[in-house]
Design an enzyme around this catalytic site. Structure first.
Site, PDB file in Angstrom:
ATOM      1  N   ALA A 127       0.895  -1.226   0.203  1.00  0.00           N
ATOM      2  CA  ALA A 127      -0.120  -0.050   0.142  1.00  0.00           C
ATOM      3  C   ALA A 127       0.892   1.178  -0.157  1.00  0.00           C
ATOM      4  O   ALA A 127       0.349   2.486   0.073  1.00  0.00           O
ATOM      5  CB  ALA A 127      -0.901  -0.017   1.183  1.00  0.00           C
ATOM      6  N   THR A 128       2.224   1.298  -0.098  1.00  0.00           N
ATOM      7  CA  THR A 128       3.016   2.138  -0.010  1.00  0.00           C
ATOM      8  C   THR A 128       3.212   3.156  -1.364  1.00  0.00           C
ATOM      9  O   THR A 128       3.810   4.336  -1.222  1.00  0.00           O
ATOM     10  CB  THR A 128       4.260   1.809   0.496  1.00  0.00           C
ATOM     11  OG1 THR A 128       5.033   0.940  -0.363  1.00  0.00           O
ATOM     12  CG2 THR A 128       4.413   1.414   1.636  1.00  0.00           C
ATOM     13  N   ALA A 129       2.270   2.770  -2.428  1.00  0.00           N
ATOM     14  CA  ALA A 129       2.886   3.397  -3.612  1.00  0.00           C
ATOM     15  C   ALA A 129       1.978   2.698  -4.951  1.00  0.00           C
ATOM     16  O   ALA A 129       1.173   1.527  -4.600  1.00  0.00           O
ATOM     17  CB  ALA A 129       4.107   3.464  -4.185  1.00  0.00           C
ATOM     18  N   GLY A 130       1.867   3.312  -5.847  1.00  0.00           N
ATOM     19  CA  GLY A 130       1.023   2.892  -7.170  1.00  0.00           C
ATOM     20  C   GLY A 130      -0.289   2.464  -6.697  1.00  0.00           C
ATOM     21  O   GLY A 130      -1.079   2.878  -6.177  1.00  0.00           O
ATOM     22  N   ASN A 140      -2.187  -7.132  -3.296  1.00  0.00           N
ATOM     23  CA  ASN A 140      -1.519  -6.180  -4.382  1.00  0.00           C
ATOM     24  C   ASN A 140      -0.296  -6.291  -4.322  1.00  0.00           C
ATOM     25  O   ASN A 140       0.344  -6.164  -5.561  1.00  0.00           O
ATOM     26  CB  ASN A 140      -2.022  -4.762  -3.979  1.00  0.00           C
ATOM     27  CG  ASN A 140      -1.219  -3.910  -4.921  1.00  0.00           C
ATOM     28  OD1 ASN A 140      -1.410  -3.562  -6.063  1.00  0.00           O
ATOM     29  ND2 ASN A 140      -0.239  -3.271  -4.296  1.00  0.00           N
ATOM     30  N   TYR A 168       8.319 -14.271 -14.195  1.00  0.00           N
ATOM     31  CA  TYR A 168       7.218 -13.190 -13.463  1.00  0.00           C
ATOM     32  C   TYR A 168       6.069 -13.811 -14.052  1.00  0.00           C
ATOM     33  O   TYR A 168       4.862 -13.861 -13.517  1.00  0.00           O
ATOM     34  CB  TYR A 168       7.647 -12.079 -14.352  1.00  0.00           C
ATOM     35  CG  TYR A 168       6.376 -11.150 -13.725  1.00  0.00           C
ATOM     36  CD1 TYR A 168       6.196 -10.418 -12.568  1.00  0.00           C
ATOM     37  CD2 TYR A 168       5.693 -10.664 -14.811  1.00  0.00           C
ATOM     38  CE1 TYR A 168       5.269  -9.806 -12.341  1.00  0.00           C
ATOM     39  CE2 TYR A 168       4.697  -9.553 -14.596  1.00  0.00           C
ATOM     40  CZ  TYR A 168       4.341  -9.247 -13.304  1.00  0.00           C
ATOM     41  OH  TYR A 168       3.289  -8.450 -12.988  1.00  0.00           O
ATOM     42  N   LYS A 210       2.419 -15.205 -11.964  1.00  0.00           N
ATOM     43  CA  LYS A 210       1.187 -14.632 -12.234  1.00  0.00           C
ATOM     44  C   LYS A 210       0.129 -15.740 -12.624  1.00  0.00           C
ATOM     45  O   LYS A 210      -1.201 -15.435 -12.369  1.00  0.00           O
ATOM     46  CB  LYS A 210       1.367 -13.305 -13.177  1.00  0.00           C
ATOM     47  CG  LYS A 210       1.846 -12.355 -12.581  1.00  0.00           C
ATOM     48  CD  LYS A 210       1.007 -11.677 -11.257  1.00  0.00           C
ATOM     49  CE  LYS A 210       1.801 -10.242 -10.756  1.00  0.00           C
ATOM     50  NZ  LYS A 210       1.163 -10.049  -9.307  1.00  0.00           N
ATOM     51  N   THR A 229       3.577   2.779 -13.072  1.00  0.00           N
ATOM     52  CA  THR A 229       3.621   3.073 -11.418  1.00  0.00           C
ATOM     53  C   THR A 229       5.355   2.792 -11.464  1.00  0.00           C
ATOM     54  O   THR A 229       5.799   3.000 -12.387  1.00  0.00           O
ATOM     55  CB  THR A 229       2.844   1.750 -11.015  1.00  0.00           C
ATOM     56  OG1 THR A 229       3.484   0.664 -11.149  1.00  0.00           O
ATOM     57  CG2 THR A 229       1.371   2.094 -11.142  1.00  0.00           C
ATOM     58  N   PHE A 232       6.490   0.011 -11.243  1.00  0.00           N
ATOM     59  CA  PHE A 232       6.726  -1.492 -11.636  1.00  0.00           C
ATOM     60  C   PHE A 232       7.984  -1.654 -12.612  1.00  0.00           C
ATOM     61  O   PHE A 232       8.793  -2.416 -12.297  1.00  0.00           O
ATOM     62  CB  PHE A 232       5.401  -1.928 -12.419  1.00  0.00           C
ATOM     63  CG  PHE A 232       5.599  -3.370 -12.885  1.00  0.00           C
ATOM     64  CD1 PHE A 232       5.233  -4.514 -12.209  1.00  0.00           C
ATOM     65  CD2 PHE A 232       6.019  -3.530 -14.293  1.00  0.00           C
ATOM     66  CE1 PHE A 232       5.313  -5.669 -12.746  1.00  0.00           C
ATOM     67  CE2 PHE A 232       6.117  -4.720 -14.871  1.00  0.00           C
ATOM     68  CZ  PHE A 232       5.825  -5.834 -13.887  1.00  0.00           C
TER      69      PHE A 232
END
Length: 252
Positions: A10-13, A87, A153, A157, A188, A190
């Site tokens: 929850a700290t960004a994006g 998230n 990656y 997912k 973001t 990312f």
């Protein structure tokens, strides 16, 4: 009484944008992340702007003991969690599999896959005790198809996509909704993380077209959580207008 949402990353994006959107909807929030200063900043902004209660937990989802300890020791008033937003996630590197960097693989598997499982394992018993709940997993277009350099990656997912389907079946008797959101390119942090701090390469990912933004995903979360009790949105694939697949982008 306000509902309670637990948000990882929850700290960004996307995580931060979703926190603001859920706060606007009246949720009290448990926000978690690894960056203590960012977490506190987001907390204070949420309290000031939305007049809700916020509990900030410094948390590395890769650490199973830490996840279990911190969630199991939540104050009683915070245990009736209505919504879990899984998230936290990342991509690291773009190496072909035969040139893969093991540490990159471990970070992606530990965060995207094992971290999601650790948090879900700790929170679902609380939802079952409350006889209701909702889980939204943030997956990716990389969970629907694969592309060069995306091997591990994409695998993580794809796994989250499968786990989401399994969760939905396992939690069906307990009145717990399970959804996933699979975004295409979202601008973001990312790509900065993926290219290990190389902002020039990261910026090139989004050049020549308008990507999605974190707020677009937050609005998608809003749509899911505001459906009537008898409606569950299983899966949403959301893309920029100029992106047709993981590889096909119409750039100016």
């Amino acid at each position: 009484m306000n509902k309670i949402a637990f948000i990882t990353g929850a700290t960004a994006g996307i995580g931060e944008a979703c926190a603001k959107k859920l706060a606007k909807l009246g949720f009290n929030l448990i926000i978690s992340g690894r960056r203590k200063e960012n977490l506190e900043k987001v907390k204070q902004e949420l309290i000031a702007n939305y007049k809700i209660k916020v509990l900030a937990i410094e948390l590395d989802v890769r650490n199973q003991d830490q996840v279990a300890t911190k969630i199991n020791s939540l104050p009683e008033e915070w245990t009736k969690i209505d919504l879990l937003l899984n998230n936290a996630g990342l991509a690291v590197g773009v190496s072909a599999v035969q040139e893969g960097i093991i540490d990159d693989w471990e970070r992606m598997i530990d965060t995207n896959l094992k971290g999601l499982l650790y948090v879900t394992r700790a929170i679902t018993p609380l939802m079952i005790a409350n006889k209701k709940g909702q889980i939204i997993n943030i997956t990716s277009i990389a969970g629907k198809e694969v592309y060069p350099g995306g091997n591990v990656y994409c695998a993580t997912k794809h796994a989250v996509d499968a786990i989401t389907k399994g969760m939905r079946i396992d939690l069906l008797p307990h009145n717990i909704k399970v959804s996933s959101i699979a975004p295409g390119m979202v601008e973001t942090e990312f790509s900065v993380v993926r290219f290990k701090g190389d902002s020039k390469k990261a910026d090139q990912v989004y050049q020549g077209f308008t990507p999605l933004y974190a707020e677009d995903i937050a609005e998608t979360v809003e749509f899911i959580v505001t459906r009537p009790a008898h409606v569950n949105i299983n899966d949403i694939l959301i893309m920029p207008t100029n992106q047709a697949s993981a590889r096909d982008v119409n750039r100016a």
